[in-house]
Enzyme design. Structure first.
Site, mmCIF file in Angstrom:
data_model
loop_
_atom_site.group_PDB
_atom_site.id
_atom_site.type_symbol
_atom_site.label_atom_id
_atom_site.label_comp_id
_atom_site.label_asym_id
_atom_site.label_seq_id
_atom_site.Cartn_x
_atom_site.Cartn_y
_atom_site.Cartn_z
ATOM 1 N N ARG A 104 -26.645 50.913 -0.086
ATOM 2 C CA ARG A 104 -26.352 49.998 1.018
ATOM 3 C C ARG A 104 -24.902 50.075 1.470
ATOM 4 O O ARG A 104 -24.602 50.357 2.633
ATOM 5 C CB ARG A 104 -26.687 48.572 0.585
ATOM 6 N N GLU B 59 -36.722 36.511 5.068
ATOM 7 C CA GLU B 59 -35.419 35.856 4.966
ATOM 8 C C GLU B 59 -34.315 36.735 5.558
ATOM 9 O O GLU B 59 -33.243 36.923 4.982
ATOM 10 C CB GLU B 59 -35.094 35.500 3.518
ATOM 11 N N HIS C 295 -31.123 47.243 -3.878
ATOM 12 C CA HIS C 295 -31.431 45.877 -4.304
ATOM 13 C C HIS C 295 -32.644 45.325 -3.561
ATOM 14 O O HIS C 295 -33.234 44.335 -3.990
ATOM 15 C CB HIS C 295 -30.218 44.963 -4.116
ATOM 16 N N GLU D 26 -25.527 43.525 8.231
ATOM 17 C CA GLU D 26 -26.519 43.925 7.237
ATOM 18 C C GLU D 26 -27.503 42.771 7.176
ATOM 19 O O GLU D 26 -27.345 41.852 6.398
ATOM 20 C CB GLU D 26 -25.844 44.193 5.894
ATOM 21 N N ASP E 120 -24.721 47.638 -4.728
ATOM 22 C CA ASP E 120 -25.792 48.487 -4.201
ATOM 23 C C ASP E 120 -25.117 49.625 -3.448
ATOM 24 O O ASP E 120 -24.756 49.504 -2.278
ATOM 25 C CB ASP E 120 -26.694 47.667 -3.273
#
Length: 384
Positions: free
Chosen positions: A85, A184, A324, A175, A82
């Site tokens: 990210r 989650e 993602h 992260e 990703d």
């Protein structure tokens, strides 16, 4: 649930309408306005003696992986690939070395250790990388292979259960974000580490996160995913339809599907917030930008690093480069017919599930009093 893969990401060891919602980030992270197949299978003999290599997690069953999904290499591959990210974090660290030079850094949920490696390369005095999954063993090898064994210490365990060899750290980097920002996620773990180890003048990276909402036309997919249960090979299975409606879907939304403005719902300051701030009820007003139908609301989040030389961060919105995390789609029971300028108003209540705080319960109230459509309804969603 990811509507393309059917998988979900486990991060366990792993109100104003807005100008802010239009914030874009460039590629550097800086802010800016068939046939049956046949194949032969060759048996591989068991490795013996010194040639036998230990495979991390090779003794695990599928049940074990359910509770330790971050031992799967595929999850880490997806995150590392990703680019939005990973490159954003890399740019924040390498372009703001003043935040890391000669500093003690704590990496919460380190995974493969990529963020720790970035920090070490930027001149950190020492980095403590905490990872509770089996991936910690591999991270230790990665650190050693790249020559940073003297700078990075990988600690295998849960943040809430381990002890650091230092009383305080200067920087906490993580992260921690999940789907819908909070599903989650590792936010509470980051806040625990902040309260226990962060120095008074220390920084948390990232330090800002915001949740946003918009509305989309999505007739084709709603028909395929939801209405499908009305007639399954000639049988009525509509009882499943209600359950399907309650499960938000994670997928990439085409920007052309957006019917309304995008509104900022909630901003979180990670350096100051408490765990209770992740539960909230916020109002929203979405104004139609064209005549169209509305089939779903879509949530996404932005993340920013405000302690940098200049504001840096990234967006997971449908008008930004795909990540993602994609976006989170909440289908409405009603198909709304809305005209340009009309307002879809309501409120959204977000709370961690009482049985499993990493799951999210959502209560959505919405109403539309338009020329062609009048509706008022409350819907409930469960992210599991």
């Amino acid at each position: 649930m990811d509507r393309r893969t059917g998988g979900s990401r486990d991060a366990n060891g792993g109100l104003a309408e807005a100008t802010a919602s239009r914030l874009r980030f460039d590629s550097d992270g800086e802010a800016a306005e068939g046939e049956e197949s046949h194949m032969e299978v060759e048996e591989i003999p068991d490795a013996e003696g010194d040639e036998a290599a230990e495979v991390i997690g090779d003794d695990k069953t599928s049940a074990d992986y359910y509770f330790d999904s971050y031992s799967h290499f595929g999850i880490h591959e997806e995150m590392l690939k990703d680019v939005v990210r990973t490159k954003s974090y890399q740019n924040v660290i390498t372009q703001n070395s003043f935040l890391f030079k000669d500093k003690i850094v704590l990496d919460v949920g380190a995974g493969t250790g990529i963020l720790s490696l970035f920090c070490a390369k930027a001149g950190a005095k020492h980095v403590y990388a905490i990872e509770c999954s089996q991936m910690a063993d591999m991270a230790k090898e990665i650190v050693k292979a790249n020559g940073y064994a003297d700078v990075i210490t990988v600690i295998k365990g849960k943040v809430e259960e381990i002890e650091l060899p230092v009383p305080k750290v200067d920087v906490i980097i993580s992260e921690w974000m999940g789907y819908f920002l909070l599903f989650e996620n590792m936010l509470n773990t980051v806040l625990y580490a902040r309260d226990k180890w962060l120095a008074d003048d220390g920084v948390v990276l990232p330090d800002k996160a915001s949740l946003h909402l918009t509305a989309i036309e999505d007739a084709e997919y709603k028909e395929d995913k939801i209405e499908f249960w009305n007639n399954v090979y000639g049988f009525d299975m509509s009882c499943i339809k209600k359950q399907a409606m309650m499960e938000p879907l994670v997928d990439t939304v085409d920007a052309n599907q957006i019917v309304t403005n995008c509104q900022l719902l909630k901003t979180m300051d990670i350096s100051k917030m408490t765990p209770g701030d992740a539960s909230f009820t916020v109002p929203f007003k979405l104004v139609a930008e064209r005549n169209d139908y509305i089939h779903a609301l879509v949530a996404y989040f932005n993340v920013s690093f405000s302690k940098c030389h200049k504001l840096m961060g990234f967006s997971t919105g449908p008008r930004s480069k795909a990540t993602h995390w994609k976006q989170t789609v909440l289908y409405l029971e009603d198909v709304l017919t809305i005209c340009e300028g009309e307002t879809l108003s309501g409120s959204m209540m977000v709370t961690p599930n009482k049985k499993n705080p990493r799951d999210i319960d959502i209560k959505l109230k919405y109403s539309l009093n338009g020329h062609r459509c009048q509706v008022s309804r409350t819907q409930y969603y469960k992210m599991r």
